[in-house]
Design an enzyme around this catalytic site. Sequence first.
Site, short mmCIF file in Angstrom:
data_model
loop_
_atom_site.label_atom_id
_atom_site.label_comp_id
_atom_site.label_asym_id
_atom_site.label_seq_id
_atom_site.Cartn_x
_atom_site.Cartn_y
_atom_site.Cartn_z
N ASP A 114 -16.04 -129.87 -24.56
CA ASP A 114 -16.78 -127.69 -25.20
C ASP A 114 -16.39 -126.81 -26.06
O ASP A 114 -15.00 -127.90 -26.68
CB ASP A 114 -16.34 -127.41 -23.12
CG ASP A 114 -17.34 -125.99 -23.40
OD1 ASP A 114 -18.69 -126.43 -23.86
OD2 ASP A 114 -16.46 -125.56 -23.25
N GLU A 129 -21.18 -111.05 -21.85
CA GLU A 129 -22.29 -109.78 -21.33
C GLU A 129 -20.71 -108.61 -21.37
O GLU A 129 -21.43 -107.43 -21.49
CB GLU A 129 -23.18 -110.37 -19.81
CG GLU A 129 -23.78 -109.28 -20.10
CD GLU A 129 -24.52 -109.63 -18.49
OE1 GLU A 129 -24.64 -109.95 -17.21
OE2 GLU A 129 -26.43 -110.20 -18.79
N PHE A 173 -31.56 -114.81 -17.29
CA PHE A 173 -31.21 -115.67 -18.43
C PHE A 173 -31.23 -116.41 -17.38
O PHE A 173 -31.03 -117.29 -16.28
CB PHE A 173 -29.86 -115.03 -18.95
CG PHE A 173 -29.27 -115.84 -19.57
CD1 PHE A 173 -29.64 -116.26 -21.25
CD2 PHE A 173 -28.26 -117.12 -19.73
CE1 PHE A 173 -29.32 -116.98 -22.05
CE2 PHE A 173 -28.48 -117.71 -20.87
CZ PHE A 173 -28.41 -117.67 -21.68
#
Length: 972
Positions: A310, A397, A438
Amino acid sequence: QGNAIKTYKYNFLTFLPLNLYEQFKRAANLYFLCLLILQIIPQISTLPWYTTLVPLVLVLGITAIKDLVDDLARHRMDKEINNRRCDADILLLSSSNPNSLCYVETAELDGAVSRFVSFSALIMCEEPNNRLDKFVGTMIWDAQSYPLDLDNMLLRGCKIRNTDECHGLVIFAGNDTKIMRNGGKTRFKRTLIDKLMNYMVYTIFGLLVLLCAGLAIGHTYWYESIGSKAWYLYDGLGYSSSYRGFLSFWGYIIILNTMVPISLYVIRLGQSKFINWDLQMYYADKDTPAKARTTTLNEQLGQIEYIFSDKTGTLTQNIMAFKKCTIKGRTYGETNHHWNKHADNKFQFEDSFLVSCIRSKKDPQILEFFKLLSLCHTVMVEHKGDELVYQAASPDEGALVTAARNFGFVFLSRTQDTITIMELDHEETYEMLALLDFNSDRKRMSIILRFPDGKIRLYCKGADTVIYQRLDPNSQNKETTQEALDIFANETLRTLCLCYKDISQAEFDAWSQKHQAASVSMGNRDEALDLVYEEIEKNLLLIGATAIEDKLQDGVPETIAKLAKADIKIWVLTGDKKETAENIGFSCQLLTEDMKIHYGEDVKCVSADVCECVSGLRFSVWFLTLFLFLSQCSAEEQTDPKAQRPSRTVQQERPRHHWRLAGRYTNSSSAPDSSQPVDDWEKEKRQEDFVDMACECSAVICCRVTPKQKANVVSLVKRYKKAVTLSIGDGANDVNMIKTADIGVGISGQEGMQAVMSSDYAFAQFRYLQRLLLVHGRWSYIRMCKFLRYFFYKNFAFTLVHFWFSFFNGFSSQTAYEDWFITLYNVCYSSLPVLLVGLLDQDVNDKLSLRFPKLYLPGQQGSLFNYKNFFISLFHGVFTSLMIFFIPYGAFLQTMGQDGEAPSDYQSFAVVAASSLIITVNLQISLNTSYWTFVNCFAVLGSIAIYFGVMFDIHSAGIHVIFPTTFTFTGG
């Protein structure tokens, strides 16, 4: 079953039978149990039963103790969880917060009633399942339907923040909870050596049967021609020659049983402990040591060929910083914030012109930009004195809301229906009409607000690929914003586009009815909501875009460079856009300047675009010469898990090029029919071609990929390349990938412990991966290979002496050694030195292992233990057994003592042969030892000393007097 969690395997009554059952499922243990049963039968027993029982009990006992310790830990964990007051999946009804809000891990949970006094309602919801990211239900209360989703749930195992207490209704309890539904059996992972050992055990057993059959036939003919005619061999049983040969076959099965190894896994536990104790893999900042969560895969760490990583939180720190933005086509960068009393002192962004524009309030678009950031989010806020503490669902965020705060648009509080912010010098409260969540398919979130003046506006932020498709044709600054986005991506910054849309009251009323109907739908609710969201999220007006920096972790470039030198291919699987992924690749030295780079727009594969499907996503694919890019398509196409690839004619250039597939969004209706596979065979062929092409790369980057897609990429490489794979990640979206790979590594980062809990090995920083593989993995592989080669050698040398002896005893299943020597050979006389080699041996130290990564190659090639090494050990053992038997035999054959009698009796021969064997095998392990310590020296000399001490006792006259039937050999 109640609400109690039960993850343990045994209790007081079931431990012994269940553990023995599990252990006897192993072929070697079951084989020795059968031998023990055969030894009880008098007609075929050639060895006392304790010669098999003692080593078998020792191995079973050690394994049982290890299993007991592991299960006691599970008991303690279960007891801790079950002692909690209420541990279930709960529908939140109210909380101590005046607004009935509470913050759980990374999800907002809003309540259905404001104060808990009495409650009577009907709940209709889904059946128990393992979907941690989804809950569908409807509550009927006061004749009105309310939608229930995951945001209304407190899932078992979550931690509640900023809430003193809450009230709820239990929906799922016990084994029906989602976390327990996810607690199914993890796929059992086995190493290549384990799989090879199974075939070798079958080979050994086949050789054993052939040897025993040959010896049994020899005994049949010997008894027919010689034994039946010798009066002194008459036993009065009256057995025929063939029946005696049949009994001899089973007798030799018992005698030669040590050719099958009884235990090969004792050293793995010690190797795991060394990983846990390695201070150079300890991360002091978070007090996090490395952790080997399995004891069965250590040597596999020395054979890794492909690493799937990742990006966010694994290669990078996952600590986001707002760096740049573009508004109305103009890019802004760094500024200071001493003018703002609410500013976060850690925030670094300097652009004095942007500050002056905000403070002058002359540009409404700039004000709208930061107002959107302060309103369009799911962040929760805590007031600790005069300080505001934001708790965000993701670092991205949190960085955006902090940025708005530092520019004067301060998020202050939220209730179920309102959001309050400080707009420069005055406070405003907005009514929240709808929140469009989302998710990984939508790649955007929206919020619909009613302004204080009654105006209704939709704010939206999301990935550029989805936002640009929904912009109004007359929206301005699209080209300049796109240019800025490309620049941000080249600087490895993470980007989001911001836009808005004004909605009339009539339009909202009509849409709200559809939204309400979709939100209470019990079937296909997600699909229904997506369609409703699509209706309102169109004709948007672009404001600008944000750029957030996620810095690389320390040591990432050096680690990747060293792993690449070890010929380990590294694939990065990320959801970022291709420009960002490419530049991260250069930053971490996964990509280098000497690589020739071509983009998908430059080089087409074959003659036409070919649609590809990986994990159900369709791609337009072009042949390239660097690495692999895969671009996600529309959600409705995510149905077919097959992966395809263009024709192999592109691979005619055979020099070691690097490849890349660059993906574009492709509408299924516009895809050419010729691109669709006509049958399963063609799908299979395209998958194989896809993997062949991608694996030509020295590095691969897949961008715009989903969690399921990550797992499928790993699965394809395992399936078609038969390669040893390792996946490493830090978040819940990496769990599938971690479980699919041969070895899963979890990083304890900013995204919780889901990846760690699903992993085989865990640590805190990516840079520790080089030490895990190049040091611990390499050592473990070398030690295990050396252990197995020597184990086979010493047992062949020991066992085949019986074979040579059979030619001189009429193939009558007689042993060449006395019984107690056979019993203690593998337990006391030859086991400790090789165990210490398996635990401590080093060909070079850790510094040299890291300095010269090419030393890792033998493990990838499997060159230290294979069938060639097995037969070398076999022939080495055969040669040693010949020497051990025939040299004493020749020495004693025609020997005469001073008293005129021949000392060539059975006892003397057996003692000399056994003594020769012990000295030989212990000297051999001494020659095989590369790293000498005091304990190695003590083990070798001690094993020889123990042998002679026991031998003198067993052959003494005193013990013969005490136990005449057990110890038949008497001292001279």
